[in-house]
Design a protein around this motif. Structure first.
Motif, PDB file in Angstrom:
ATOM      1  N   MET A   1      71.070   5.107  65.491  1.00  0.00           N
ATOM      2  CA  MET A   1      69.753   4.485  65.710  1.00  0.00           C
ATOM      3  C   MET A   1      68.748   5.043  64.715  1.00  0.00           C
ATOM      4  O   MET A   1      68.728   6.229  64.452  1.00  0.00           O
ATOM      5  N   ASP A   2      67.983   4.184  64.129  1.00  0.00           N
ATOM      6  CA  ASP A   2      67.008   4.621  63.139  1.00  0.00           C
ATOM      7  C   ASP A   2      65.763   5.139  63.841  1.00  0.00           C
ATOM      8  O   ASP A   2      65.155   4.437  64.640  1.00  0.00           O
ATOM      9  N   PRO A   3      65.376   6.377  63.573  1.00  0.00           N
ATOM     10  CA  PRO A   3      64.199   6.932  64.255  1.00  0.00           C
ATOM     11  C   PRO A   3      62.937   6.128  63.977  1.00  0.00           C
ATOM     12  O   PRO A   3      61.981   6.178  64.749  1.00  0.00           O
ATOM     13  N   ASP A   4      62.944   5.397  62.881  1.00  0.00           N
ATOM     14  CA  ASP A   4      61.750   4.629  62.549  1.00  0.00           C
ATOM     15  C   ASP A   4      61.456   3.544  63.586  1.00  0.00           C
ATOM     16  O   ASP A   4      60.326   3.087  63.725  1.00  0.00           O
ATOM     17  N   ASP A   6      61.237   3.710  66.715  1.00  0.00           N
ATOM     18  CA  ASP A   6      60.297   4.111  67.757  1.00  0.00           C
ATOM     19  C   ASP A   6      58.911   4.417  67.219  1.00  0.00           C
ATOM     20  O   ASP A   6      57.974   4.637  67.956  1.00  0.00           O
ATOM     21  N   LEU A   7      58.828   4.480  65.912  1.00  0.00           N
ATOM     22  CA  LEU A   7      57.575   4.949  65.335  1.00  0.00           C
ATOM     23  C   LEU A   7      56.491   3.897  65.457  1.00  0.00           C
ATOM     24  O   LEU A   7      55.360   4.168  65.818  1.00  0.00           O
ATOM     25  N   LEU A  17      51.173   4.449  66.529  1.00  0.00           N
ATOM     26  CA  LEU A  17      51.963   5.594  66.088  1.00  0.00           C
ATOM     27  C   LEU A  17      52.113   6.573  67.238  1.00  0.00           C
ATOM     28  O   LEU A  17      51.246   6.679  68.085  1.00  0.00           O
ATOM     29  N   LEU A  18      53.245   7.294  67.234  1.00  0.00           N
ATOM     30  CA  LEU A  18      53.429   8.365  68.199  1.00  0.00           C
ATOM     31  C   LEU A  18      52.569   9.548  67.783  1.00  0.00           C
ATOM     32  O   LEU A  18      52.435   9.849  66.613  1.00  0.00           O
TER      33      LEU A  18
ATOM     34  N   VAL B 452      70.215  10.374  65.311  1.00  0.00           N
ATOM     35  CA  VAL B 452      70.543  10.339  66.737  1.00  0.00           C
ATOM     36  C   VAL B 452      71.554   9.217  66.921  1.00  0.00           C
ATOM     37  O   VAL B 452      71.293   8.078  66.577  1.00  0.00           O
ATOM     38  N   LEU B 517      58.488  13.941  65.014  1.00  0.00           N
ATOM     39  CA  LEU B 517      58.136  13.744  66.417  1.00  0.00           C
ATOM     40  C   LEU B 517      59.072  12.733  67.066  1.00  0.00           C
ATOM     41  O   LEU B 517      59.575  12.950  68.176  1.00  0.00           O
ATOM     42  N   GLU B 522      63.527  11.847  70.834  1.00  0.00           N
ATOM     43  CA  GLU B 522      64.855  11.328  71.137  1.00  0.00           C
ATOM     44  C   GLU B 522      65.873  12.426  71.390  1.00  0.00           C
ATOM     45  O   GLU B 522      66.824  12.240  72.144  1.00  0.00           O
ATOM     46  N   VAL B 532      53.322  12.970  74.806  1.00  0.00           N
ATOM     47  CA  VAL B 532      53.201  12.117  73.627  1.00  0.00           C
ATOM     48  C   VAL B 532      52.326  10.926  73.988  1.00  0.00           C
ATOM     49  O   VAL B 532      52.417  10.385  75.081  1.00  0.00           O
ATOM     50  N   GLU B 533      51.433  10.568  73.088  1.00  0.00           N
ATOM     51  CA  GLU B 533      50.624   9.374  73.342  1.00  0.00           C
ATOM     52  C   GLU B 533      50.708   8.458  72.135  1.00  0.00           C
ATOM     53  O   GLU B 533      51.029   8.885  71.032  1.00  0.00           O
ATOM     54  N   VAL B 535      48.840   6.019  69.585  1.00  0.00           N
ATOM     55  CA  VAL B 535      47.497   5.749  69.055  1.00  0.00           C
ATOM     56  C   VAL B 535      47.600   4.608  68.065  1.00  0.00           C
ATOM     57  O   VAL B 535      48.631   4.429  67.430  1.00  0.00           O
TER      58      VAL B 535
END
Lengths: 177, 546
Positions: A1-4, A6-7, A17-18, B452, B517, B522, B532-533, B535
């Protein structure tokens, strides 16, 4: 899974954005004095020893000059800047699920541990902390390097927190590994 | 929490008095007698056959051997006389101690490993040493309880009983010995089926010994140390028998005859060659008959390794305690694909010199990867997943550090030569340090990666040795994000996942701030969610916990 993935959240209108928010609670103001005293006891002591040696041992002066200046600068930095930066940075928060702390001055560190993995909760008090009425909340997990330390808490608050967290962790089954 | 291992000077109340105590095998006495005779024989040989003068001066190395050997044997006999053990429904207990009586008990439900090992003297007598591990951090990787030694059949029975593995497992283990070599390749190939084999009562062999792996094990710094040890021992031995090899060595390495470079080259090559032979012999004696297998039991499956020519060692690792795998590839040997393979598991000390976590001898990465994948038994294979690259800032940080170290070294050397302590030419060492540092910086940057994959997180890093860590996400107990001043300027953060297994902490250094982050969120499912929020994204806004 690409972490991007969730970004950015594409469901809303604007992309979001997180962001890791800082923990809610600041530490006790007496911690300023504690950090200052601690710096004097470590870096200050080294500087003093170097200074006395330089003063008494004349042939060693060319060798000791550079370390002495470096130690003196380090002591000044730790006595003047470190406590203030730390007081601005250090924060902590506990919930029913976890403990979350932010600490450091040169290197900042955000650390979070779930209470389901906690093995021991202690309020630890060193000699300086005892003199100032402070305590460190030490929460250890099964990982040898996974402890969360929250320094500079009022001693009563730390004791109460330790008690509350111990009660919560005892209610969670499993051997916390 | 009750302690898994307790030690006291007297046994507790006799609640389980009906279970009889047993002794260690009486054959240890015969082994000790043989050891005594063996220890005395060099001295007897030197004096009786070679006619060496019986003076302390000439005989002290041999006398040393004799004294150590005899004392060891006598203390072993005393230990046998005073040691008793028994297995009650809840505890494994042992009483021992000649002068101070000691009582040690291990709770059976806390037993995490039962290892069987044997030195040559044990094997000759059909004995085995049983090591019971309870996952405790005792002094220097010590086992929770050690029975030295019992008869082979008793050792096997003990292991079966303590690990509650079924009779089926034992039978199928015997069958596998007749299986062809193909089983290893099969086992390595279908990792997905591996997990499914649990409980079906069939032992699955994942890897077997290959003699050609020796090429991966002969060349290392240790070969010079082992050669030095061997030569030193040989020198004292021939000295005792009245021959002094020093003049001969002096002739061979005389710098006046051959020139200094040739002498040094001969010395290095000779010791290197001797060392390589020692390393090869050592590799064969330690790893002969290596076998990694998945052995099913009633409650769980075990990862079992067996190896050894003279000293055999069998380690069983409970798969319920398996948290991941660890592959490390040394930079200098990357071209030949050298890799070390370990499992990340709780209850086995990663710091132990005997390396119980290693599931393969040092060998080719083309074998290590499929075996590691089969051990994980995850689909898709986390080791095969593409890793996210880290931002260029990570390279800049490494180059900065390499330059800093080189600068400090150069300034120190310059200052020392300015004071006429070192010759001025040594300053050029600084340039060498810088070059090596820059190469290592690039290598370390290229090694960086994280991902991940399903239930696992994968991190890869390391300059001199590239380590790939695959760790189960649900085993992460603490998560930490770090940011130094330089990292802050470069927009980087390091994520560390802490766990109860293996080294305790595994780091993904220098991920871009936002990706760090996302990766941390994950890596430990649910842990960071309350903190975590989200924005709205707007350019120029500082991100993260400012």
């Amino acid at each position: 899974m690409d972490p991007d993935d969730d970004l950015t959240d594409s469901s809303g209108d604007a992309p979001t954005l997180l962001r890791l928010r800082p923990p809610t609670n600041p530490v006790d103001p007496r911690a300023l004095r504690w950090w200052r005293l601690r710096a004097l006891c470590s870096a200050g002591l080294v500087t003093a020893v170097l200074g006395v040696t330089t003063w008494l041992w004349e042939p060693g002066r060319p060798w000791l000059a550079v370390p002495l200046v470096a130690a003196a600068l380090w002591t000044v930095a730790r006595v003047t800047f470190e406590p203030r930066i730390r007081y601005a940075v250090h924060r902590w928060e506990t919930t029913d699920q976890g403990i979350y702390g932010l600490s450091g001055w040169v290197v900042r560190e955000w650390r979070a541990a779930p209470l389901s993995r906690v093995q021991t909760v202690d309020a630890v008090r060193g000699p300086l902390e005892q003199a100032l009425g402070l305590a460190t909340l030490r929460v250890t997990t099964a990982s040898s390097s996974g402890a969360v330390n929250i320094v500079g808490l009022d001693k009563d608050l730390a004791a109460e927190l330790a008690e509350r967290l111990t009660v919560i962790t005892e209610q969670i089954p499993g051997d916390a590994t | 929490m009750t302690d898994a291992v307790t030690e006291s000077t007297s046994p507790p109340d006799a609640g389980t008095a009906d279970v009889p105590w047993s002794r260690l095998s009486h054959r240890t006495i015969w082994v000790d007698l043989a050891q005594t005779l063996l220890a005395l024989s060099p001295t007897a040989l030197a004096v009786g056959v070679f006619g060496v003068d019986p003076t302390l001066d000439a005989l002290w190395p041999l006398l040393g051997v004799a004294v150590v050997g005899v004392l060891g044997a006598v203390s072993n006999v005393l230990r046998w006389i005073f040691t008793r053990y028994r297995i009650t429904p809840e505890y494994v207990e042992r009483r021992s101690g000649v002068f101070v009586r000691r009582y040690r008990s291990v709770r059976r439900d806390r037993i995490r490993s039962v290892d069987i090992t044997a030195r040559l003297r044990h094997r000759v007598a059909g004995l085995r040493v049983v090591l019971v591990g309870a996952g405790q951090q005792l002094v220097s990787g010590e086992s929770a309880l050690r029975l030295d030694a019992v008869v082979k059949a008793d050792a096997e029975a003990l292991r079966r009983e303590l690990l509650a593995t079924s009779e089926v497992a034992a039978v199928s283990a015997e069958e596998v010995a007749d299986d062809g070599d193909g089983a290893a390749a099969d086992g390595a190939a279908d990792g997905g089926a591996a997990a499914g084999a649990a409980g079906t009562g069939h032992t699955e062999v994942l890897a077997r010994f290959r003699p050609w792996w020796v090429v991966y094990n002969v060349v290392s710094v240790w070969m010079f140390f082992s050669a030095a040890g061997l030569l030193w021992g040989a020198y004292w031995l021939v000295r005792t028998f009245g021959y002094d090899p020093m003049p001969w060595v002096g002739d061979l390495l005389d710098p006046d005859v051959r020139g200094l470079p040739a002498s040094v080259a001969i010395a290095v090559l000779l010791t290197g060659a001797i060392g390589a032979v020692v390393m090869a012999v050592n590799f064969f004696t330690v790893n002969w008959g290596y076998e990694l297998a998945r052995v099913p039991g009633q409650k769980t499956t075990q990862l079992r390794t067996r190896h050894g020519l003279f000293t055999t060692r069998e380690v069983n690792r409970d798969e319920r305690r398996l948290r991941g795998v660890y592959l490390s590839e040394p930079l200098l040997w990357r071209w030949m694909g050298m890799a070390d393979t370990q499992v990340i598991t709780t209850g086995l000390s990663a710091f132990s010199p005997s390396q119980p976590a290693a599931i393969l001898p040092r060998g080719p990465v083309s074998v290590a990867r499929p075996v590691a994948a089969a051990v994980l038994g995850a689909d898709p294979d986390p080791l095969g997943a593409p890793l996210a690259r880290h931002p260029r800032g990570a390279l800049r940080r490494r180059l900065w550090w390499a330059t800093w170290v080189a600068a400090v070294v150069t300034v120190t050397l310059g200052w020392l030569s300015f004071n006429d302590i070192l010759p001025a030419t040594l300053i050029w060492c600084g340039a060498g340090v810088w070059l090596v540092g820059l190469v290592l910086a690039v290598a370390a940057y290229r090694a960086l990666g994280h991902a991940v994959v399903d239930d696992y997180l994968v991190v890869r890093s390391g300059a001199t040795s590239r380590a790939t860590v695959v760790l189960r996400r649900d085993s992460v107990s603490t998560i930490a994000l770090r940011e130094s001043i330089l990292q802050r300027r470069l927009g980087l953060r390091s994520v560390t996942a802490m766990t109860a297994a293996g080294w305790g902490a595994y780091q993904a250094p220098d991920i871009g701030r936002e990706d760090a982050l996302a990766f941390a969120v994950e890596a430990a499912p649910g842990l960071l969610d309350p903190f975590v929020e989200r924005v709205p994204a707007s350019p120029g806004q500082p991100l993260g916990g400012d």
